[in-house]
Design a protein around this motif. Structure first.
Motif, PDB file in Angstrom:
ATOM      1  N   ILE A 196       0.847  -1.199   0.000  1.00 58.21           N
ATOM      2  CA  ILE A 196       0.000   0.000   0.000  1.00 58.21           C
ATOM      3  C   ILE A 196       0.879   1.244   0.000  1.00 58.21           C
ATOM      4  CG2 ILE A 196      -1.715   1.304   1.325  1.00 58.21           C
ATOM      5  CD1 ILE A 196      -2.744  -1.515   2.301  1.00 58.21           C
ATOM      6  N   ARG A 197       1.912   1.256   0.808  1.00 55.50           N
ATOM      7  CA  ARG A 197       2.809   2.419   0.905  1.00 55.50           C
ATOM      8  C   ARG A 197       3.501   2.738  -0.411  1.00 55.50           C
ATOM      9  NH1 ARG A 197       4.695   3.823   6.201  1.00 55.50           N
ATOM     10  NH2 ARG A 197       6.622   4.471   5.210  1.00 55.50           N
ATOM     11  N   GLU A 198       3.794   1.722  -1.211  1.00 58.07           N
ATOM     12  CA  GLU A 198       4.528   1.923  -2.460  1.00 58.07           C
ATOM     13  C   GLU A 198       3.653   2.374  -3.617  1.00 58.07           C
ATOM     14  OE1 GLU A 198       6.634  -1.745  -3.078  1.00 58.07           O
ATOM     15  OE2 GLU A 198       8.182  -1.211  -1.608  1.00 58.07           O
ATOM     16  N   ALA A 199       2.364   2.404  -3.432  1.00 57.95           N
ATOM     17  CA  ALA A 199       1.454   2.758  -4.523  1.00 57.95           C
ATOM     18  C   ALA A 199       1.532   4.250  -4.851  1.00 57.95           C
ATOM     19  CB  ALA A 199       0.018   2.400  -4.143  1.00 57.95           C
ATOM     20  N   ASP A 200       1.426   4.553  -6.125  1.00 57.06           N
ATOM     21  CA  ASP A 200       1.248   5.932  -6.567  1.00 57.06           C
ATOM     22  C   ASP A 200      -0.237   6.255  -6.643  1.00 57.06           C
ATOM     23  OD1 ASP A 200       3.998   6.553  -7.015  1.00 57.06           O
ATOM     24  OD2 ASP A 200       3.907   5.325  -8.823  1.00 57.06           O
ATOM     25  N   ARG A 201      -1.007   5.215  -6.935  1.00 50.89           N
ATOM     26  CA  ARG A 201      -2.457   5.354  -7.064  1.00 50.89           C
ATOM     27  C   ARG A 201      -3.071   4.023  -6.653  1.00 50.89           C
ATOM     28  NH1 ARG A 201      -5.161   7.567 -12.624  1.00 50.89           N
ATOM     29  NH2 ARG A 201      -7.364   7.395 -12.106  1.00 50.89           N
ATOM     30  N   ILE A 202      -4.156   4.098  -5.920  1.00 51.90           N
ATOM     31  CA  ILE A 202      -4.864   2.906  -5.455  1.00 51.90           C
ATOM     32  C   ILE A 202      -6.217   2.865  -6.144  1.00 51.90           C
ATOM     33  CG2 ILE A 202      -5.957   1.805  -3.461  1.00 51.90           C
ATOM     34  CD1 ILE A 202      -3.761   3.171  -1.733  1.00 51.90           C
ATOM     35  N   VAL A 203      -6.580   1.709  -6.635  1.00 54.60           N
ATOM     36  CA  VAL A 203      -7.917   1.486  -7.190  1.00 54.60           C
ATOM     37  C   VAL A 203      -8.559   0.380  -6.373  1.00 54.60           C
ATOM     38  CG1 VAL A 203      -9.259   0.765  -9.195  1.00 54.60           C
ATOM     39  CG2 VAL A 203      -7.205   2.169  -9.516  1.00 54.60           C
ATOM     40  N   LEU A 204      -9.711   0.688  -5.793  1.00 55.29           N
ATOM     41  CA  LEU A 204     -10.430  -0.296  -4.990  1.00 55.29           C
ATOM     42  C   LEU A 204     -11.797  -0.561  -5.610  1.00 55.29           C
ATOM     43  CD1 LEU A 204      -9.844   0.920  -1.317  1.00 55.29           C
ATOM     44  CD2 LEU A 204      -8.880  -1.091  -2.395  1.00 55.29           C
ATOM     45  N   GLY A 205     -12.060  -1.802  -5.946  1.00 56.21           N
ATOM     46  CA  GLY A 205     -13.394  -2.226  -6.339  1.00 56.21           C
ATOM     47  C   GLY A 205     -14.050  -2.789  -5.094  1.00 56.21           C
ATOM     48  N   VAL A 206     -15.063  -2.097  -4.572  1.00 56.29           N
ATOM     49  CA  VAL A 206     -15.647  -2.455  -3.281  1.00 56.29           C
ATOM     50  C   VAL A 206     -17.136  -2.738  -3.422  1.00 56.29           C
ATOM     51  CG1 VAL A 206     -15.953  -1.767  -0.874  1.00 56.29           C
ATOM     52  CG2 VAL A 206     -13.984  -0.910  -2.171  1.00 56.29           C
ATOM     53  N   PRO A 207     -17.518  -4.010  -3.458  1.00 59.30           N
ATOM     54  CA  PRO A 207     -18.944  -4.308  -3.444  1.00 59.30           C
ATOM     55  C   PRO A 207     -19.508  -4.079  -2.042  1.00 59.30           C
ATOM     56  CG  PRO A 207     -17.678  -6.342  -3.424  1.00 59.30           C
ATOM     57  CD  PRO A 207     -16.688  -5.204  -3.553  1.00 59.30           C
ATOM     58  N   MET A 208     -20.769  -3.718  -1.966  1.00 57.54           N
ATOM     59  CA  MET A 208     -21.420  -3.573  -0.664  1.00 57.54           C
ATOM     60  C   MET A 208     -21.908  -4.947  -0.222  1.00 57.54           C
ATOM     61  SD  MET A 208     -24.716  -1.333   0.548  1.00 57.54           S
ATOM     62  CE  MET A 208     -23.922   0.252   0.770  1.00 57.54           C
ATOM     63  N   TRP A 209     -21.516  -5.300   0.979  1.00 54.13           N
ATOM     64  CA  TRP A 209     -21.986  -6.545   1.596  1.00 54.13           C
ATOM     65  C   TRP A 209     -22.675  -6.159   2.902  1.00 54.13           C
ATOM     66  CZ3 TRP A 209     -18.572 -11.505   1.671  1.00 54.13           C
ATOM     67  CH2 TRP A 209     -18.267 -11.882   0.370  1.00 54.13           C
ATOM     68  N   ASN A 210     -23.937  -6.472   3.013  1.00 51.69           N
ATOM     69  CA  ASN A 210     -24.681  -6.197   4.247  1.00 51.69           C
ATOM     70  C   ASN A 210     -24.452  -4.762   4.731  1.00 51.69           C
ATOM     71  OD1 ASN A 210     -25.845  -8.808   4.432  1.00 51.69           O
ATOM     72  ND2 ASN A 210     -23.884  -9.570   5.174  1.00 51.69           N
ATOM     73  N   TRP A 211     -24.577  -3.823   3.812  1.00 58.78           N
ATOM     74  CA  TRP A 211     -24.497  -2.384   4.047  1.00 58.78           C
ATOM     75  C   TRP A 211     -23.104  -1.893   4.390  1.00 58.78           C
ATOM     76  CZ3 TRP A 211     -28.007  -5.466   6.817  1.00 58.78           C
ATOM     77  CH2 TRP A 211     -29.233  -5.608   6.177  1.00 58.78           C
ATOM     78  N   SER A 212     -22.079  -2.711   4.189  1.00 62.00           N
ATOM     79  CA  SER A 212     -20.711  -2.316   4.500  1.00 62.00           C
ATOM     80  C   SER A 212     -19.764  -2.914   3.463  1.00 62.00           C
ATOM     81  CB  SER A 212     -20.352  -2.780   5.920  1.00 62.00           C
ATOM     82  OG  SER A 212     -19.100  -2.241   6.310  1.00 62.00           O
ATOM     83  N   ASP A 223     -25.838   3.021   4.352  1.00 63.30           N
ATOM     84  CA  ASP A 223     -24.525   2.973   3.691  1.00 63.30           C
ATOM     85  C   ASP A 223     -23.403   3.118   4.706  1.00 63.30           C
ATOM     86  OD1 ASP A 223     -22.232   3.195   2.197  1.00 63.30           O
ATOM     87  OD2 ASP A 223     -22.868   4.954   1.074  1.00 63.30           O
ATOM     88  N   HIS A 224     -22.754   2.002   5.019  1.00 61.92           N
ATOM     89  CA  HIS A 224     -21.568   1.999   5.881  1.00 61.92           C
ATOM     90  C   HIS A 224     -20.355   1.534   5.082  1.00 61.92           C
ATOM     91  CE1 HIS A 224     -24.139   2.761   9.302  1.00 61.92           C
ATOM     92  NE2 HIS A 224     -24.965   1.886   8.764  1.00 61.92           N
ATOM     93  N   GLN A 225     -20.472   1.666   3.785  1.00 63.54           N
ATOM     94  CA  GLN A 225     -19.437   1.247   2.847  1.00 63.54           C
ATOM     95  C   GLN A 225     -18.524   2.424   2.507  1.00 63.54           C
ATOM     96  OE1 GLN A 225     -20.951   0.978  -1.117  1.00 63.54           O
ATOM     97  NE2 GLN A 225     -19.580  -0.695  -1.695  1.00 63.54           N
ATOM     98  N   ILE A 226     -19.089   3.447   1.913  1.00 56.37           N
ATOM     99  CA  ILE A 226     -18.298   4.547   1.361  1.00 56.37           C
ATOM    100  C   ILE A 226     -17.575   5.342   2.447  1.00 56.37           C
ATOM    101  CG2 ILE A 226     -18.407   6.702   0.055  1.00 56.37           C
ATOM    102  CD1 ILE A 226     -20.741   5.420  -1.523  1.00 56.37           C
ATOM    103  N   ALA A 227     -18.283   5.745   3.477  1.00 55.04           N
ATOM    104  CA  ALA A 227     -17.657   6.571   4.517  1.00 55.04           C
ATOM    105  C   ALA A 227     -16.474   5.851   5.152  1.00 55.04           C
ATOM    106  CB  ALA A 227     -18.685   6.972   5.570  1.00 55.04           C
ATOM    107  N   TYR A 228     -16.613   4.556   5.389  1.00 54.19           N
ATOM    108  CA  TYR A 228     -15.525   3.805   6.018  1.00 54.19           C
ATOM    109  C   TYR A 228     -14.301   3.738   5.112  1.00 54.19           C
ATOM    110  CZ  TYR A 228     -12.833   0.121   8.209  1.00 54.19           C
ATOM    111  OH  TYR A 228     -11.816  -0.597   8.776  1.00 54.19           O
ATOM    112  N   VAL A 229     -14.509   3.400   3.853  1.00 56.57           N
ATOM    113  CA  VAL A 229     -13.383   3.274   2.922  1.00 56.57           C
ATOM    114  C   VAL A 229     -12.700   4.628   2.726  1.00 56.57           C
ATOM    115  CG1 VAL A 229     -12.722   2.710   0.547  1.00 56.57           C
ATOM    116  CG2 VAL A 229     -14.318   1.233   1.777  1.00 56.57           C
TER     117      VAL A 229
END
Length: 192
Positions: free
Chosen positions: A68-84, A141-147
């Motif tokens: 994670i530290r070495e990344a210049d850019r992070i791409v996260l594909g995050v499906p919602m599971w049980n509102w998170s 929605d407890h997915q977006i704010a947390y990420v």
């Protein structure tokens, strides 16, 4: 992953020299945060020496954080599971987000330990979570704010989130096609 891959493919087309480190959490061997790892964590924080078993356990944690530290850019594909978020993403965060690896803590304040220019978060959900719908995001929605909180806390300077709702209803094909197009635009908005 289809939408996140569209974003990555767009970035890659404009930057064919880019190095890609894909962390597929369903195939990645994420260790358990077991007693040995917990011992290593607390010994490390208190400055005590680690035994060989603890050192091996902690080296795995450091390796995940380093990616994670070495990344210049992070791409996260995050499906919602049980509102998170899916438990595998939570497991990665719980493993890698350690004091002095991804964040700092002086006993009072938290600070970033990472310097990553940008993260693109693709938040995919099966239904609609608008405030005007039956499942308003302010409640469900407890997915977006947390990420977003996690990424900003560790030191990502620019977090951009693309929300793709309705991927499980009759409009799923249209929602996914629209998400792919918006992901391509998001990828093109700013360079590495």
């Amino acid at each position: 992953m289809t939408i996140a891959n569209a974003l990555i493919d767009t970035v890659r087309a404009s930057r064919p020299d880019i190095e890609l480190d894909v962390m597929d959490l369903w195939r990645e061997e994420l260790p358990e945060f077991d007693e040995r790892t917990i011992q290593a964590k607390y010994k490390r924080v208190s400055g005590e020496p680690l035994d060989a078993s603890e050192s091996r356990a902690w080296a795995t944690i450091e390796s995940l954080a380093q990616r994670i530290r070495e990344a210049d850019r992070i791409v996260l594909g995050v499906p919602m599971w049980n509102w998170s978020i899916p438990y595998k993403l939570k497991q990665l965060i719980d493993l890698a987000a350690q004091r002095d690896l991804l964040f700092t803590y002086d006993g009072v304040h938290f600070g970033p330990a990472v310097d990553v220019a940008r993260a693109d978060v693709i938040a995919v959900r099966g239904q609609y979570y608008g405030e005007d719908g039956p499942t308003p995001g302010s409640h469900f929605d407890h997915q977006i704010a947390y990420v977003e909180f996690f990424l900003r806390t560790i030191g990502v300077r620019d977090v951009r989130t693309l929300v793709v709702d309705r991927t499980w209803d009759p409009a799923a094909d249209d929602a996914i096609a629209d998400g792919i197009e918006r992901a391509r635009r998001l990828a093109a908005a700013g360079s590495l």
